[in-house]
Scaffold this active site. Structure first.
Site, short mmCIF file in Angstrom:
data_model
loop_
_atom_site.label_atom_id
_atom_site.label_comp_id
_atom_site.label_asym_id
_atom_site.label_seq_id
_atom_site.Cartn_x
_atom_site.Cartn_y
_atom_site.Cartn_z
N ASP A 102 0.86 -0.66 0.17
CA ASP A 102 -0.14 0.73 -0.29
C ASP A 102 1.34 1.19 0.21
O ASP A 102 0.20 2.29 0.47
CB ASP A 102 -0.68 -0.18 0.59
CG ASP A 102 -1.61 -1.18 1.30
OD1 ASP A 102 -2.09 -2.06 0.26
OD2 ASP A 102 -2.04 -2.08 2.41
N GLU A 103 2.12 1.21 -0.66
CA GLU A 103 2.67 2.58 -1.16
C GLU A 103 2.18 3.67 -1.71
O GLU A 103 2.46 4.55 -2.12
CB GLU A 103 4.19 2.19 -1.24
CG GLU A 103 5.37 0.69 0.16
CD GLU A 103 4.58 -0.40 -0.02
OE1 GLU A 103 4.49 -0.71 -1.24
OE2 GLU A 103 5.66 -1.30 0.30
N LYS A 162 2.15 2.05 -5.28
CA LYS A 162 3.31 2.17 -6.17
C LYS A 162 2.33 1.79 -7.48
O LYS A 162 3.03 2.25 -8.74
CB LYS A 162 3.07 0.32 -6.39
CG LYS A 162 4.06 -0.63 -4.91
CD LYS A 162 4.51 -1.58 -5.22
CE LYS A 162 2.70 -2.19 -4.50
NZ LYS A 162 2.79 -2.36 -2.94
N GLY A 217 -4.51 -4.33 -4.67
CA GLY A 217 -4.97 -2.94 -5.33
C GLY A 217 -4.45 -1.83 -5.08
O GLY A 217 -4.07 -1.00 -4.39
N HIS A 218 -4.47 -1.71 -6.34
CA HIS A 218 -4.27 0.47 -6.64
C HIS A 218 -5.24 1.35 -7.29
O HIS A 218 -5.94 0.55 -7.88
CB HIS A 218 -2.99 -0.16 -8.41
CG HIS A 218 -1.94 -0.81 -8.05
ND1 HIS A 218 -1.19 -0.79 -7.06
CD2 HIS A 218 -1.50 -1.35 -9.02
CE1 HIS A 218 0.20 -2.14 -7.25
NE2 HIS A 218 -0.27 -2.15 -8.43
N THR A 219 -5.14 2.77 -6.43
CA THR A 219 -6.10 3.34 -7.36
C THR A 219 -5.35 4.31 -8.25
O THR A 219 -4.60 4.81 -7.35
CB THR A 219 -6.91 3.74 -5.70
OG1 THR A 219 -7.01 2.70 -5.55
CG2 THR A 219 -8.49 4.80 -6.75
N ARG A 235 2.69 -29.04 -6.41
CA ARG A 235 2.49 -29.32 -7.27
C ARG A 235 0.88 -30.00 -7.64
O ARG A 235 0.96 -31.23 -8.79
CB ARG A 235 3.78 -30.30 -7.89
CG ARG A 235 4.95 -29.62 -8.29
CD ARG A 235 5.98 -31.19 -7.64
NE ARG A 235 5.41 -31.34 -6.39
CZ ARG A 235 6.68 -32.27 -6.04
NH1 ARG A 235 7.59 -32.68 -6.98
NH2 ARG A 235 6.35 -32.94 -4.97
N GLN A 286 1.85 -6.39 -3.38
CA GLN A 286 2.38 -6.51 -2.51
C GLN A 286 3.75 -5.49 -2.12
O GLN A 286 4.29 -4.65 -2.81
CB GLN A 286 2.35 -7.68 -1.51
CG GLN A 286 0.71 -8.24 -1.29
CD GLN A 286 0.90 -8.67 -2.68
OE1 GLN A 286 1.15 -10.12 -3.45
NE2 GLN A 286 -0.85 -8.92 -3.57
P1 IMP Z 1 -2.66 -12.70 1.55
O1 IMP Z 1 -1.49 -11.94 0.93
O2 IMP Z 1 -3.57 -12.72 1.18
O3 IMP Z 1 -2.28 -14.16 1.48
O4 IMP Z 1 -2.36 -12.19 3.20
C1 IMP Z 1 -1.16 -12.26 3.95
C2 IMP Z 1 -0.70 -10.95 3.94
O5 IMP Z 1 -0.18 -9.81 3.00
C3 IMP Z 1 -1.89 -9.91 4.87
O6 IMP Z 1 -1.16 -9.51 6.42
C4 IMP Z 1 -2.15 -9.28 4.30
O7 IMP Z 1 -3.21 -8.30 4.99
C5 IMP Z 1 -1.19 -8.55 3.72
N1 IMP Z 1 -1.29 -8.57 2.04
C6 IMP Z 1 -1.60 -8.80 0.75
N2 IMP Z 1 -1.81 -7.94 0.01
C7 IMP Z 1 -1.64 -7.23 0.79
C8 IMP Z 1 -1.71 -5.45 0.03
O8 IMP Z 1 -1.75 -5.52 -1.75
N3 IMP Z 1 -1.34 -4.35 0.51
C9 IMP Z 1 -1.26 -5.14 1.77
N4 IMP Z 1 -1.03 -5.77 2.46
C10 IMP Z 1 -0.63 -6.76 1.82
#
Ligand code: IMP
Length: 428
Positions: free
Chosen positions: A13-14, A16, A40-42, A142, A224
């Site tokens: 959520d920086e 990007k 999720g990007h906006t 696999r 992420q």
């Molecule tokens: P998962 O990717 O849904 O398995 O979640 C694993 C961890 O990554 C959790 O702490 C989520 O909140 C975090 N996470 C996954 N996707 C994002 C993202 O796009 N932004 C921020 N945190 C994320």
């Protein structure tokens, strides 16, 4: 720069999307290399907001081919819904290309994500419950199904049968949940999704290499971030893929010698969603202020993000892990009203000062941040587009952060709009 990677340097959520979109305008291909619709990007273009989950940001430029690489996990229903939505907003999605080797998220992956989290109780990871972890687990075991399997009914049914035999018993016998039936899955995936997806599915490794060989510019877009990386993040509070720069090589099928530039994206403060250690987390009024002014709620899940000060220890580690060439700082304007801003320059663990990331996770849980405090600027930055227009305090903050990281701050975001940024330092 023919091949560039954009990577998050904190816990996601920086922002990007904003800089990926900016850098993308020079590119021919923008390739997502890992993750799924947990991202999720906006992106705000001329006041119009586009929410992207799976489709690379480059889709908003008519000259770019957006590519979903082999390292991504794809829920075809979500992908088609996203394509449909963008189409309705006037965006041409016909250029989208999806790797046939990308793994599919199936309905039972979502079910498993939910029951695993529930059974972890207070130890839950706080996943996005999108089925990401279970889909990558099946890939490693696999027993995963891939996008290409959608176009061979016999293979799809045979693989599904194997997967359901295991997962079905797990869901029904261990978790007391009715597993989805093979027929329902086939109807949805083969009947509804496959025909619409088929024209978009291709050998994306070949596509990327043809572009590179033709001297075209390719951008690899990570989802992420570094500290959610399965290998290098704050395990087990991580995602199940490799967002770090090395993940781009695996998830898109290029060797490291192709990469010319790695841009790290860092927020001017830190946020995290879900569980896990967070040394600079704030539980006070400043933390609430960052949530309110920074609108720190997940684009994807709506969850309130945890907030804290900028952590230079993390960033120095991110520079190493990703070979960052430079860092783009986002959301500097969110700090505009603060009297003072803090930067964590080291941790104190058991009375000892640590300048670098502790190797043992238990140490990180106990790390007490050591801060440098800098004066605030009390000036709105949102209209600033040149370094020389910055108030001295804001410029000093960026210079301080840059010195702490050891790589240039190339760009600085001062608002959500495409044009709200300024160049800061030259990239060497
Ligand atoms: P998962 O990717 O849904 O398995 O979640 C694993 C961890 O990554 C959790 O702490 C989520 O909140 C975090 N996470 C996954 N996707 C994002 C993202 O796009 N932004 C921020 N945190 C994320």
């Amino acid at each position: 720069m023919p091949a560039t990677i954009v990577v998050g340097t904190q816990w996601g959520d920086e922002g990007k999307g904003k800089f990926t979109d900016l850098v993308a305008k020079e590119m021919s291909l923008v390739v997502r290399y890992q993750g799924g619709h947990n991202a999720g990007h906006t992106i705000v273009v001329e006041g119009k907001s586009f929410a992207l989950q799976l489709i690379p940001s480059g889709v908003l430029y008519a000259h770019i081919t957006p590519v979903i690489g082999n390292g991504v996990v794809v829920d075809p229903q979500v992908l088609l819904a996203e394509m449909h939505k963008l189409d309705g907003q006037g965006v041409d999605v016909s250029r989208l290309r999806v790797s046939g080797n990308a793994h599919l998220i199936l309905p039972y992956h979502r079910d498993l994500d939910v029951v695993f989290e529930r059974h972890l109780g207070k130890n839950k990871l706080g996943t996005t419950k999108r089925g990401i972890g279970p889909a990558y687990a099946d890939k490693a075991a696999r027993v995963g199904l891939r996008v290409q399997d959608l176009f061979d009914e016999k293979i799809f049914r045979a693989k599904l049968d194997v997967a359901l035999r295991q997962t079905g018993s797990l869901l029904s016998k261990v978790y007391n949940r009715l597993p989805p039936t093979a027929e329902d899955i086939c109807e949805l995936y083969l009947g509804e999704c496959a025909p619409t997806l088929e024209p978009h599915v291709t050998d994306t490794v070949n596509l990327v290499h043809e572009a590179l060989e033709a001297g075209q510019h390719v951008l690899f877009e990570g989802a992420q971030a570094t500290f959610l990386d399965l290998d290098h993040g704050t395990y087990p509070f991580v995602t199940s893929s490799n967002p770090t720069a090395g993940g781009a090589c695996i998830g898109a099928g290029v060797g490291p010698r192709h990469i010319d530039r790695v841009i790290g994206i860092a927020k001017a403060y830190t946020t995290r969603v879900g569980s896990g250690p967070f040394p600079t987390e704030l539980f006070d009024e400043v933390g609430n202020h960052l949530v309110d002014v920074g609108r720190e709620y997940g684009t994807n899940t709506g969850r309130r993000r945890r907030t804290g000060w900028f952590d230079a220890v993390m960033l120095r580690h991110a520079v190493r892990l990703n070979s960052l060439s430079d860092v783009a700082i986002t959301k500097l304007d969110i700090l505009d009203d603060l009297d003072e801003v803090k930067v964590c320059v080291a941790y104190e663990i058991d009375g000892v000062r640590h300048e670098s990331m502790p190797y043992h996770q238990s140490d990180l849980h106990q790390a007490v941040p050591i801060y440098e405090t800098l004066p605030g600027w009390h000036t709105p930055l949102s209209d600033i587009s040149r370094r020389d227009q910055l108030p001295a305090e804001a410029s000093d903050y960026l210079t301080f952060v840059q010195d702490q990281m050891g790589v240039p701050v190339s760009l600085v975001g001062v608002g959500p709009g495409r044009a709200q940024y300024l160049p800061f330092s030259e990239v060497g």
